[in-house]
Write a protein that holds these residues in place. Structure first.
Motif, short mmCIF file in Angstrom:
data_model
loop_
_atom_site.label_atom_id
_atom_site.label_comp_id
_atom_site.label_asym_id
_atom_site.label_seq_id
_atom_site.Cartn_x
_atom_site.Cartn_y
_atom_site.Cartn_z
N UNK A 59 72.33 56.20 68.83
CA UNK A 59 73.56 57.22 68.80
C UNK A 59 74.85 56.29 69.20
N UNK A 60 74.84 55.39 69.69
CA UNK A 60 76.10 54.72 70.47
C UNK A 60 76.41 53.84 68.96
N UNK A 61 75.51 53.16 68.30
CA UNK A 61 75.90 52.48 67.13
C UNK A 61 76.59 53.10 66.21
N UNK A 80 75.43 53.45 54.72
CA UNK A 80 75.75 54.89 55.08
C UNK A 80 74.75 55.27 56.36
N UNK A 81 74.88 54.33 57.47
CA UNK A 81 74.27 54.43 58.50
C UNK A 81 75.00 54.81 59.98
N UNK A 82 76.24 55.32 59.63
CA UNK A 82 77.13 55.90 60.69
C UNK A 82 77.66 57.08 60.52
N UNK A 83 77.01 58.16 60.73
CA UNK A 83 75.65 58.28 60.86
C UNK A 83 74.60 58.51 59.94
N UNK A 84 75.01 58.36 58.66
CA UNK A 84 74.29 58.40 57.60
C UNK A 84 73.89 59.98 57.13
N UNK A 129 71.77 44.96 72.82
CA UNK A 129 71.22 45.17 71.45
C UNK A 129 71.97 45.98 70.46
N UNK A 130 72.50 46.92 71.11
CA UNK A 130 73.52 47.96 70.27
C UNK A 130 74.65 46.89 69.56
N UNK A 131 75.24 46.19 70.20
CA UNK A 131 76.13 44.98 69.70
C UNK A 131 75.67 44.15 68.79
#
Length: 564
Positions: free
Chosen positions: A289-291, A376-380, A533-535
């Motif tokens: 979610x954070x990413x 389109x992964x944010x959030x897709x 890891x999110x970064x």
């Protein structure tokens, strides 16, 4: 940006933070292996009736290959039925305007578009589609194509979470539960809210009215609110009217605009939290979610700032741009809300618009284009966005493993050659059709004739068109005429590749990972729930897109911006 612009952004963020975790918990119950979920007294009898009617054994699960074949067969039948309905609409009921059957190339393009959850429209809805085509054809596909994306997500998460399993679920069960328990009830409530805000919902044709000058005007009608609700919640995006959500009958007030923007984002963001519950580690869901939120927020603020800053050429002429750059925008929303919507609709596979993207500032339109090119992964889209980010997470742990000389693992399972080949196929499919068809369109006279502008903006129109199709988005730089045989055919092919050559590798990854036994974590295991890891994951997403598309972007929106 102004205070009201920041307030709009803050209100949307607050709504999402309040509702996404709650909906995520419910979605986890819907797709969980336990089988029980809130609302069983209402939904369970209906589900059993559907299973009996379709002769489905809900207890019988499928291998990934069977799951994929079932999805392909369902999509093929859906395409054929929708194509036939569009071609025959002239002799079918609920056609108050007497509209003829849709032309073969447009019907092919539209059928592929709605079956693949793209909802690209090379036609004007109110003067091309009958009410029957809108309801029984397009709206039905809005439901089932979104449910299919969420079903694939559920299969992938099961593959990651299960141990030494041969199956990843049952497509027909996942389709049924997603439609009945998630999309239908949420769409019903949203449709009532939107109708209360002025979105039309009737079965009339065009109503004749006289203007103050005495001219005759025809006001369109139709069952719009029901379709608008699922077009947003299912990240579909196809408009009932030609102007999509810029039309006052689809998006009447600033409040309806906020609610529809929330609807675009809520299910994709909620699925991140559902992933944490289904994987048995909520920290994983919070990291995902954070990413998603970080990239979406960055793109949203950038688009809002670019559109409110205005056009420097107009500043040089002394034009007052205190309200921002308003060309192609609805004054009831303004520049900031238009930029925020543009970022939301291109960060998902929604594609609806409340302003004309072809009229955005060069880098405002470029931001929307880049957002799609990130995959389109944010959030897709509904389900497929989480799929894409999890594939990127596998790539990220593989890169990290190479850096430290250790076999990469995700959720305790080793990432090996078989998975990486599938990841590479996933990563190459979309850019191949996007850049390939865009390159061909840049040299063919028939394709170049469809542009409304030459130079960098004309190239951006072509790039945006194929980025939208290959990412199953559906929004458009409407200056480009996409009704020619070249565009309707190539865009249809791009939609098919962008849907199924991504879904099939995802299901194959699910099947491969499901068969593995997780290894215990050691001191050398890379934690995949941490900010570090999110970064890394954000970096992988940005670098992959940058290496792939930067040359094309430099020739399009970047050059146009620098020429101002």
């Amino acid at each position: 940006m102004s205070g009201p612009a920041w307030l709009q952004f803050a209100a949307l963020v607050a709504l999402l933070l309040l509702t996404a975790p709650l909906l995520g918990r419910y979605l986890a119950a819907v797709y969980g292996d336990g089988g029980r979920a809130p609302g069983d007294r209402v939904f369970a009898p209906v589900e059993r009736a559907v299973y009996r009617l379709c002769r489905v054994d809900p207890a019988r699960e499928q291998r990934w290959s069977g799951y994929a074949l079932s999805l392909l067969a369902f999509s093929l039948v859906s395409f054929l039925l929708l194509y036939a309905l569009l071609r025959l609409q002239g002799v079918l009921p609920l056609n108050p305007l007497g509209l003829p059957g849709v032309a073969p190339n447009v019907a092919f393009n539209a059928a592929v578009s709605f079956v693949t959850n793209t909802n690209w429209q090379s036609y004007g809805g109110e003067y091309t589609m009958s009410h029957l085509s809108q309801m029984a054809g397009l709206t039905v596909q809005n439901f089932v194509s979104a449910a299919a994306g969420m079903a694939v997500m559920a299969a992938l998460v099961r593959g990651l979470a299960r141990r030494r399993a041969a199956t990843v679920g049952n497509l027909w069960v996942d389709l049924t539960r997603g439609t009945l328990r998630v999309l239908l009830p949420m769409s019903f409530v949203l449709a009532v809210v939107l109708a209360g805000q002025g979105v039309v919902q009737n079965f009339t044709g065009h109503t004749a009215a006289a203007t103050l000058e005495g001219a005759r005007q025809f006001i369109p009608g139709g069952p719009a609110a029901g379709q608008v609700a699922i077009k947003q919640l299912g990240t579909n995006g196809g408009g009932f009217f030609d102007m999509n959500s810029a039309h006052p009958f689809e998006n009447a007030t600033p409040l309806s605009n906020l609610v529809e923007n929330w609807a675009i984002l809520i299910i994709p963001f909620a699925l991140a939290f559902a992933y944490g519950h289904l994987a048995g580690d909520r920290r994983q869901g919070r990291a995902v979610f954070a990413v998603m939120a970080l990239v979406w927020a960055g793109m949203s603020v950038a688009a809002m700032a670019l559109e409110t800053a205005g056009n420097p050429r107009l500043d040089a002429l002394g034009v007052d741009q205190a309200a921002g750059y308003l060309e192609g925008k609805e004054t009831r929303f303004g520049a900031a809300a238009s930029g925020l919507w543009a970022a939301s609709t291109t960060g998902t596979s929604n594609g609806s618009v409340n302003a004309m993207h072809d009229s955005l500032t060069p880098m405002g339109g470029g931001t929307a284009l880049i957002h799609m090119m990130l995959g389109e992964v944010s959030p897709g889209g509904a389900g497929v966005g989480l799929n894409g980010l999890l594939v990127m997470a596998i790539l990220a742990v593989f890169v990290a493993g190479l850096m430290v000389g250790r076999t990469p693992e995700y959720l305790g399972k080793k990432i090996q050659a078989a998975e990486m080949k599938l990841v590479v196929l996933y990563l190459l499919a979309m850019p191949a059709v996007l850049l390939g068809f865009a390159a061909a369109s840049s040299v063919l006279d028939t394709a170049l004739a469809s542009r409304s502008a030459e130079g960098p903006h004309g190239l951006t129109e072509i790039l945006y068109t194929y980025a939208s199709a290959a990412n199953n988005n559906g929004s458009a730089f409407a200056g480009l005429d996409s009704t020619t045989y070249w565009y309707t055919t190539t865009l249809g092919l791009a939609m098919l590749v962008g849907r199924f050559l991504l879904i099939i590798p995802v299901l194959a990854i699910a099947g491969s990972m499901a068969r593995k036994q997780p290894a215990p974590a050691t001191a050398g295991t890379l934690p995949t729930h941490t900010p570090l890891f999110a970064g890394l994951l954000v970096g992988v997403v940005v670098i992959v897109a940058g290496l792939t598309f930067l040359p094309a972007l430099a020739l399009g929106p970047v050059v146009e911006h620098l020429s101002l």
